[in-house]
Write a protein that holds these residues in place. Structure first.
Motif, short mmCIF file in Angstrom:
data_model
loop_
_atom_site.label_atom_id
_atom_site.label_comp_id
_atom_site.label_asym_id
_atom_site.label_seq_id
_atom_site.Cartn_x
_atom_site.Cartn_y
_atom_site.Cartn_z
N ASP A 23 0.82 -1.21 0.00
CA ASP A 23 0.00 0.00 0.00
C ASP A 23 0.85 1.26 0.00
N GLU A 24 2.13 1.13 -0.34
CA GLU A 24 3.04 2.28 -0.30
C GLU A 24 2.59 3.44 -1.19
N GLU A 60 8.61 -1.80 -5.03
CA GLU A 60 8.89 -2.57 -6.25
C GLU A 60 7.95 -2.13 -7.37
N GLN A 61 8.43 -2.25 -8.60
CA GLN A 61 7.64 -1.81 -9.74
C GLN A 61 6.37 -2.63 -9.92
N ASN A 62 6.36 -3.89 -9.45
CA ASN A 62 5.15 -4.69 -9.57
C ASN A 62 4.06 -4.23 -8.60
N VAL A 63 4.40 -3.32 -7.68
CA VAL A 63 3.40 -2.68 -6.83
C VAL A 63 3.03 -1.30 -7.39
N LEU A 64 4.03 -0.56 -7.86
CA LEU A 64 3.79 0.80 -8.35
C LEU A 64 2.98 0.82 -9.64
N ARG A 70 -4.44 2.01 -11.64
CA ARG A 70 -5.69 2.31 -10.90
C ARG A 70 -5.90 3.81 -10.76
N ASN A 71 -5.10 4.59 -11.48
CA ASN A 71 -5.19 6.06 -11.50
C ASN A 71 -4.64 6.71 -10.23
N ILE A 72 -3.79 5.99 -9.50
CA ILE A 72 -3.05 6.62 -8.41
C ILE A 72 -2.01 7.55 -9.05
N GLN A 73 -2.02 8.82 -8.66
CA GLN A 73 -1.21 9.84 -9.33
C GLN A 73 0.25 9.83 -8.84
N ALA A 74 0.90 8.68 -9.05
CA ALA A 74 2.30 8.52 -8.64
C ALA A 74 3.19 8.57 -9.86
N LYS A 75 4.45 8.97 -9.64
CA LYS A 75 5.42 9.02 -10.73
C LYS A 75 6.79 8.59 -10.21
N PHE A 197 9.54 7.07 -5.91
CA PHE A 197 8.39 7.71 -6.53
C PHE A 197 7.80 8.78 -5.63
N GLY A 198 6.95 9.60 -6.21
CA GLY A 198 6.25 10.63 -5.45
C GLY A 198 4.95 10.99 -6.14
#
Length: 240
Positions: A23-24, A60-64, A70-75, A197-198
């Motif tokens: 859930d990071e 890990e990228q398999n979480v990000l 899912r439209n989580i605004q992470a980069k 990421f952020g």
């Protein structure tokens, strides 16, 4: 503990994920939103000289990637490793050093690692279904291996392997997931690991970009210091 972040004008605190992880992305973006709400960026005054609050995560990228889908605004803006330290550890008295060794054995792992590890194993052997996956909490895996409850566990060679070796008194058997391959095929390349990421919206702000640059430079200095003093780095990890 070298004061590198402070030397770059950064006051860093740590936000822990849930016990099971995975859930990071949501936690990092929620933290950014909470900080933005407490220190707003109004348009009617200059805030360029004020402290910047920035929430950064590593996962890990398999979480990000599924989170972004899912439209989580992470980069993502960096990575800790060019080659994944994800591996499978076994007891030195019964080392499992190939995918064939794993067939008919039990493998303990936490829930966030199951999909990636199972996918890699399925590419390396047609008998993947004969490897028993046992779900367990992160902090229970090493104990389960030492007690003989599983034949192997999924860990990271940069951290958990150090703890496992300290408890065993000798190096465990290690099978790197990057080394898995089907007969006649090259080893699998699962790419960068531990992605930084952020919040992509916050990262567009010029003052945030300056803070990110300082964070990356301080972090890189820390990594170089660890590479130059491996024993000291191990002691720091064990003390954390």
């Amino acid at each position: 503990d070298r004061g590198l972040y402070k030397a770059h004008g950064l006051d860093v605190s740590y936000l822990l994920p849930s016990r099971e992880g995975g859930d990071e992305p949501e936690l990092v973006l929620k933290r950014q939103l909470d900080m933005d709400s407490s220190t707003l960026f109004p348009n009617n005054r200059d805030t360029s000289g004020e402290p910047v609050n920035l929430s950064i995560g590593t996962v890990e990228q398999n979480v990000l990637l599924p989170a972004i889908a899912r439209n989580i605004q992470a980069k993502a803006f960096g990575a800790m490793f060019k080659r994944s330290p994800n591996c499978i550890a076994s007891l030195p008295s019964a080392p499992l050093l190939s995918v064939d060794d794993l067939v008919g054995k039990s493998l303990g792992m936490n829930v966030e690692s199951v999909e990636l590890t199972s996918t890699l194993l399925s590419h390396a052997t047609e008998r993947c279904k004969d490897i028993e996956i046992k779900l367990m909490k992160r902090n229970k895996k090493i104990g389960a291996l030492l007690r003989g409850e599983v034949d192997a566990i999924q860990i990271y060679s940069c951290s958990e392997a150090i703890e496992l070796e300290a408890r065993l008194g000798k190096a465990p058997g290690i099978l790197h997931l990057c080394d898995l391959k089907a007969p006649g095929e090259p080893s699998l390349n699962i790419g960068y690991s531990k992605v930084l990421f952020g919040d992509r919206r916050a990262m567009r702000r010029p003052q945030f970009q300056a803070a990110l640059a300082a964070f990356l430079e301080a972090t890189a200095q820390g990594w170089r210091a660890c590479a130059a003093d491996v024993d000291g780095a191990v002691k720091s990890i064990m003390a954390a």
